[in-house]
Design an enzyme around this catalytic site. Structure first.
Site, PDB file in Angstrom:
ATOM      1  N   TYR A  15      42.524  36.867  30.598  1.00 47.88           N
ATOM      2  CA  TYR A  15      41.589  36.410  31.632  1.00 47.88           C
ATOM      3  C   TYR A  15      42.100  35.162  32.355  1.00 47.88           C
ATOM      4  O   TYR A  15      41.868  34.975  33.535  1.00 47.88           O
ATOM      5  CB  TYR A  15      40.249  36.040  30.987  1.00 47.88           C
ATOM      6  CG  TYR A  15      39.379  37.225  30.627  1.00 47.88           C
ATOM      7  CD1 TYR A  15      38.928  38.093  31.609  1.00 47.88           C
ATOM      8  CD2 TYR A  15      38.983  37.454  29.313  1.00 47.88           C
ATOM      9  CE1 TYR A  15      38.107  39.168  31.286  1.00 47.88           C
ATOM     10  CE2 TYR A  15      38.170  38.527  28.986  1.00 47.88           C
ATOM     11  CZ  TYR A  15      37.739  39.378  29.974  1.00 47.88           C
ATOM     12  OH  TYR A  15      36.934  40.436  29.662  1.00 47.88           O
TER      13      TYR A  15
ATOM     14  N   THR B 114      44.450  45.223  33.273  1.00 52.56           N
ATOM     15  CA  THR B 114      43.767  43.933  33.220  1.00 52.56           C
ATOM     16  C   THR B 114      42.811  43.936  32.040  1.00 52.56           C
ATOM     17  O   THR B 114      42.413  44.993  31.547  1.00 52.56           O
ATOM     18  CB  THR B 114      42.880  43.696  34.462  1.00 52.56           C
ATOM     19  OG1 THR B 114      41.869  44.704  34.482  1.00 52.56           O
ATOM     20  CG2 THR B 114      43.672  43.701  35.736  1.00 52.56           C
ATOM     21  N   ASP B 115      42.422  42.754  31.626  1.00 49.58           N
ATOM     22  CA  ASP B 115      41.262  42.676  30.749  1.00 49.58           C
ATOM     23  C   ASP B 115      40.042  43.006  31.626  1.00 49.58           C
ATOM     24  O   ASP B 115      40.130  43.004  32.864  1.00 49.58           O
ATOM     25  CB  ASP B 115      41.134  41.296  30.099  1.00 49.58           C
ATOM     26  CG  ASP B 115      40.232  41.348  28.863  1.00 49.58           C
ATOM     27  OD1 ASP B 115      39.485  42.339  28.711  1.00 49.58           O
ATOM     28  OD2 ASP B 115      40.261  40.409  28.050  1.00 49.58           O
ATOM     29  N   TRP B 116      38.919  43.265  30.994  1.00 44.78           N
ATOM     30  CA  TRP B 116      37.741  43.752  31.718  1.00 44.78           C
ATOM     31  C   TRP B 116      37.195  42.703  32.700  1.00 44.78           C
ATOM     32  O   TRP B 116      36.825  41.623  32.289  1.00 44.78           O
ATOM     33  CB  TRP B 116      36.688  44.188  30.715  1.00 44.78           C
ATOM     34  CG  TRP B 116      36.779  45.631  30.285  1.00 44.78           C
ATOM     35  CD1 TRP B 116      35.738  46.522  30.250  1.00 44.78           C
ATOM     36  CD2 TRP B 116      37.934  46.360  29.849  1.00 44.78           C
ATOM     37  NE1 TRP B 116      36.201  47.752  29.827  1.00 44.78           N
ATOM     38  CE2 TRP B 116      37.531  47.685  29.584  1.00 44.78           C
ATOM     39  CE3 TRP B 116      39.279  46.052  29.686  1.00 44.78           C
ATOM     40  CZ2 TRP B 116      38.412  48.677  29.150  1.00 44.78           C
ATOM     41  CZ3 TRP B 116      40.166  47.039  29.253  1.00 44.78           C
ATOM     42  CH2 TRP B 116      39.722  48.321  29.005  1.00 44.78           C
ATOM     43  N   PHE B 117      37.222  43.018  33.956  1.00 47.47           N
ATOM     44  CA  PHE B 117      36.741  42.142  35.041  1.00 47.47           C
ATOM     45  C   PHE B 117      37.598  40.884  35.236  1.00 47.47           C
ATOM     46  O   PHE B 117      37.111  39.869  35.727  1.00 47.47           O
ATOM     47  CB  PHE B 117      35.277  41.714  34.829  1.00 47.47           C
ATOM     48  CG  PHE B 117      34.343  42.848  34.548  1.00 47.47           C
ATOM     49  CD1 PHE B 117      33.899  43.659  35.580  1.00 47.47           C
ATOM     50  CD2 PHE B 117      33.905  43.103  33.258  1.00 47.47           C
ATOM     51  CE1 PHE B 117      33.030  44.708  35.321  1.00 47.47           C
ATOM     52  CE2 PHE B 117      33.046  44.165  32.987  1.00 47.47           C
ATOM     53  CZ  PHE B 117      32.610  44.965  34.025  1.00 47.47           C
TER      54      PHE B 117
END
Ligand code: BGC
Length: 736
Positions: A234, A265-268
């Site tokens: 993130y 990507t990591d989530w969001f």
């Protein structure tokens, strides 16, 4: 009419199909709209990616965390991604009319504390079996960020403060899982070392620290085990989100390390999806309308090249082609849960660390035990957040010790369980998914009651419990340090039992390190059990009785006090109330690299862990034959019971031209189970470029010339054997 039908069929047949046609042909048949959709995943199939919620994808595998987009007309199915590091995180599955759960393995730190690469691979295989048989294509694991500071809320998912140890364990896990033709996602690449403001925090670190500490574990794991995917973190590093950094994702990862798998990507994560595509972040998770709009706009404006989109799509298509789903694998929903439970137990046992064992206090012959502490009854098995595993039932310490024959008080079990239940009910409800729940107090036991217990029992075991999770960090005062009631329990129990000449043992059922300095002298033995998964109680009982000889070792240094930790003053970032920047000003001096170089005393050193037997290491032989350093050492069990020992190889560099830590772990190997008098010759090869340091001025790895000392031992402080070798000329290690 007939001819029209024929040509329509011919046209239909001409649409390229993944698997039948080449990836390039399939790509060229995609519309721009499809391409844009395809680089974003889905987090919730039934809403097409809108309002995606972690861990709640419905459809093929309920409880999975996401999937890739299917394009049916091109024969592209959706591949399923599910968490996480302590086993497969999905919702229980109905099998033969019964709810069936996945296996809860010990948390990452516990697995790593075994220092056993073969065991890590075995755990990986057990996880792989479940991933594959429950219809998942990629498990979002292992978590392999460096444990920089004991307050990070997600340390339990991670392995160690050392890159070589982290990579050794991660490689075992990855190769074990991938033997099942399912993929892994090594995460979080990189610098996700705190949870506070994790989506925005800017890690400020030197290039050398980045290369040697925070990238190296990934680099070594990629080379050794070739994980199918990597998940970016993130955070930002030096001003750029890792998921938007072309330097990290294209220059380093692709050009220098030659990585060919998928980056997600990591989530969001991050802010600018077009930048993510351009940087080489292939898959943006978990998708959503906004991604598509931003990518489309950037292409229309000419700030994003369609060629970048195409490059990323090709990598995702290669991943889909490789998947079990694409192969139409007939998953059974029936993995080998019994065998995997045994593997979980084995890992739990080998991950437990005997920190202290005054005058051979342990093992205990079974007898009457006063079992104290909330966590003895409400035992922690795993952390919370995406690394949490739903279990049918876990063996608490009370249950495990009881089954092993210890006489315990059932009334006390009832009392503790009722107390914990009550206290939990009093806590305010969580208002968001990742929120720290209020701590519950330790049940108070009066001194008179403890005195009676000391008369009636043969010994006492107190469990101190800590559980943490994703989304928040731990507290220095109430997580790292023991709380007043816990200290009081230890003090009063020790007094009552010692007055009667009886022993007191503390079990630390913890997610990450706690202090021991304030109380360790009061007790006779200390075991760190970590969060040991579903077989927690059985594992502890086997260690306490000596059925299993402890062989776990610390993967992180235990400092004398929190302030001694090199990142103590900077952890969490600044400004304190809403941090934006985290200054990694300790550079490469993380953990033992700091303590050993500064010759600063610690409570328990990196690598420390006791056994019920004794070992002798001898005959260290070192032979430098460019490009490898070969070494061998003999280990002999000189005690009375069978056991395993870890050979830890540290190297001290000449440090004439480069600033170097006093010692650095360069290799490690665990023996097999050695019977009394049994011996094993351990052979280790270290590629010489692993002795290098990152030279920021020349932007390359350099092995300085001079005399090196190899130190072999059983902890960063117990270095038993030394040998030297010379590197005649500086070696510059280039990426070709
Ligand atoms: C976590 C990841 C996890 C993902 C999907 C994120 O919040 O940081 O580790 O894999 O969610 O559940």
């Amino acid at each position: 009419m007939v001819s029209l039908l024929v040509s329509v069929t011919a046209l239909a047949q001409e649409v390229p199909q993944l698997g039948k046609n080449s990836i390039d042909e399939v790509l060229s048949a995609m519309t721009l709209e499809e391409k844009i959709r395809f680089v974003s995943g889905i987090g919730m199939a039934d809403t097409g990616g809108n309002g995606a919620v972690i861990g709640r994808i419905e459809g093929k595998v309920p409880g999975a965390s996401g999937a890739t987009v299917a394009i049916e007309r091109l024969g592209i199915p959706s591949v399923i991604l599910a968490d996480g590091p302590a086993g497969l995180r999905i919702d229980p599955v109905m099998v033969d009319g019964k709810k069936q759960y996945t296996t809860a393995f010990p948390v990452g730190t516990a697995i790593a504390s075994s220092w056993n690469k073969t065991l890590a691979q075995e755990v990986g295989r057990a996880m792989g079996n479940e991933v594959s048989e429950y219809g998942v294509d990629i498990i979002l694991a292992p978590g392999m960020n460096i444990i920089r500071n004991p307050l990070c809320g997600r340390n339990f998912e991670y392995y160690s403060e050392d890159p070589v140890l982290t990579a050794g364990i991660a490689s075992g896990i990855v190769s074990g899982i991938q033997e099942y033709k399912v993929g892994t996602a090594v995460k979080h690449f990189t610098g996700n070392n705190q949870e506070t403001n994790r989506e925005k925090i800017n890690d400020l670190m030197s290039e050398r620290a980045l290369r040697e500490i925070y990238l190296l574990p990934f680099e070594l794991t990629l080379t050794k085990a070739n994980p199918w995917t990597i998940m970016t973190s993130y955070n930002k590093i030096n001003g750029t989100y890792t998921c938007e950094s072309a330097e990290l994702l294209t220059n380093i990862l692709r050009n220098q390390w030659q990585y060919e798998g998928v980056v997600m990507t990591d989530w969001f994560a991050g802010e600018d999806q077009a930048k993510q595509v351009a940087a080489g972040n292939d898959l943006i998770m978990p998708g959503g309308e906004v991604n598509a709009t931003r990518i489309k706009e950037a292409i229309e404006k000419g700030t994003l090249a369609e060629a970048d989109l195409n490059r990323n799509i090709k990598r995702i298509l290669a991943l889909v082609l490789q998947s079990r789903t694409f192969a139409n694998y007939a998953y059974t929903n029936k993995p080998n849960l019994t065998q995997n439970g045994q593997t979980s137990l084995k890992a739990a046992q080998e991950g437990m660390i005997l920190l202290k064992n005054e005058k051979g206090t342990l093992p205990f012959a079974v007898g009457k035990m006063a079992l104290l502490g909330n966590a003895s009854y409400d035992t922690g098995t795993g952390g919370t957040g995406s690394g949490e595993i739903q279990t049918a039932h876990t063996v608490t310490f009370y249950e495990g010790l009881g089954k092993a024959g210890f006489q315990l008080s059932a009334a006390l079990n009832d009392e503790y369980l009722a107390f914990v239940k009550d206290e939990k009910a009093k806590r305010p409800e969580q208002t968001q998914m990742f929120e720290k729940l209020q701590d519950i107090p330790e049940l108070s036991i009066s001194t008179t009651r403890l005195e009676t217990m000391a008369t009636e029992n043969d010994y006492a075991l107190i469990t101190i419990g800590r559980v943490a999770g994703e989304g928040y960090d731990r507290s220095r005062d109430t997580d790292y340090y023991l709380r007043p009631k816990e200290l009081e329990l230890i003090r009063n129990t020790a007094k009552a039992f010692h007055n009667k000449g009886k022993k007191v043992v503390v079990a630390l059922n913890i997610d990450a390190l706690t202090d021991t300095t304030q109380w360790r002298d009061l007790v006779d033995a200390i075991i760190i059990t970590w969060l040991p998964g579903q077989e927690a109680g059985t594992a502890l009982a086997n260690i306490i009785t000596g059925k299993e000889n402890p062989s776990g070792k610390l993967t992180q240094t235990m400092a004398l006090q929190y302030e001694d930790i090199p990142s103590a003053s900077t952890f969490g970032g600044t400004p304190k109330d809403n941090p934006t920047d985290a200054d990694y000003n300790e550079g490469i001096y993380v953990g033992y690299r700091h303590f050993a170089t500064k010759k600063q005393s610690v409570a328990y050193p990196f690598g420390h862990g006791l056994s019920y037997t004794t070992f002798k290491m001898s005959s260290l032989k070192v032979n430098f034959k460019n490009p490898t350093l070969q070494l061998s050492v003999k280990v002999r069990n000189t005690g009375k019971v069978a056991g395993k020992e870890v050979v830890q190889v540290y190297v001290s560099a000449p440090a004439k031209t480069t600033d170097k830590p006093a010692i650095e772990l360069k290799a490690f190997e665990k023996t097999t189970l050695l019977q009394p008098k049994g011996k094993q010759q351990i052979e280790i090869e270290i590629p010489i470029d692993r002795l290098s340091s990152w030279d920021s001025t020349r932007s390359t790895w350099v092995v300085e010339a001079g005399t090196y000392t190899v130190r072999v031992g059983t902890s960063a402080e117990n270095l038993l054997l030394t040998a030297t070798f010379t590197i005649p000329q500086e070696i510059v290690v280039n990426y070709n």
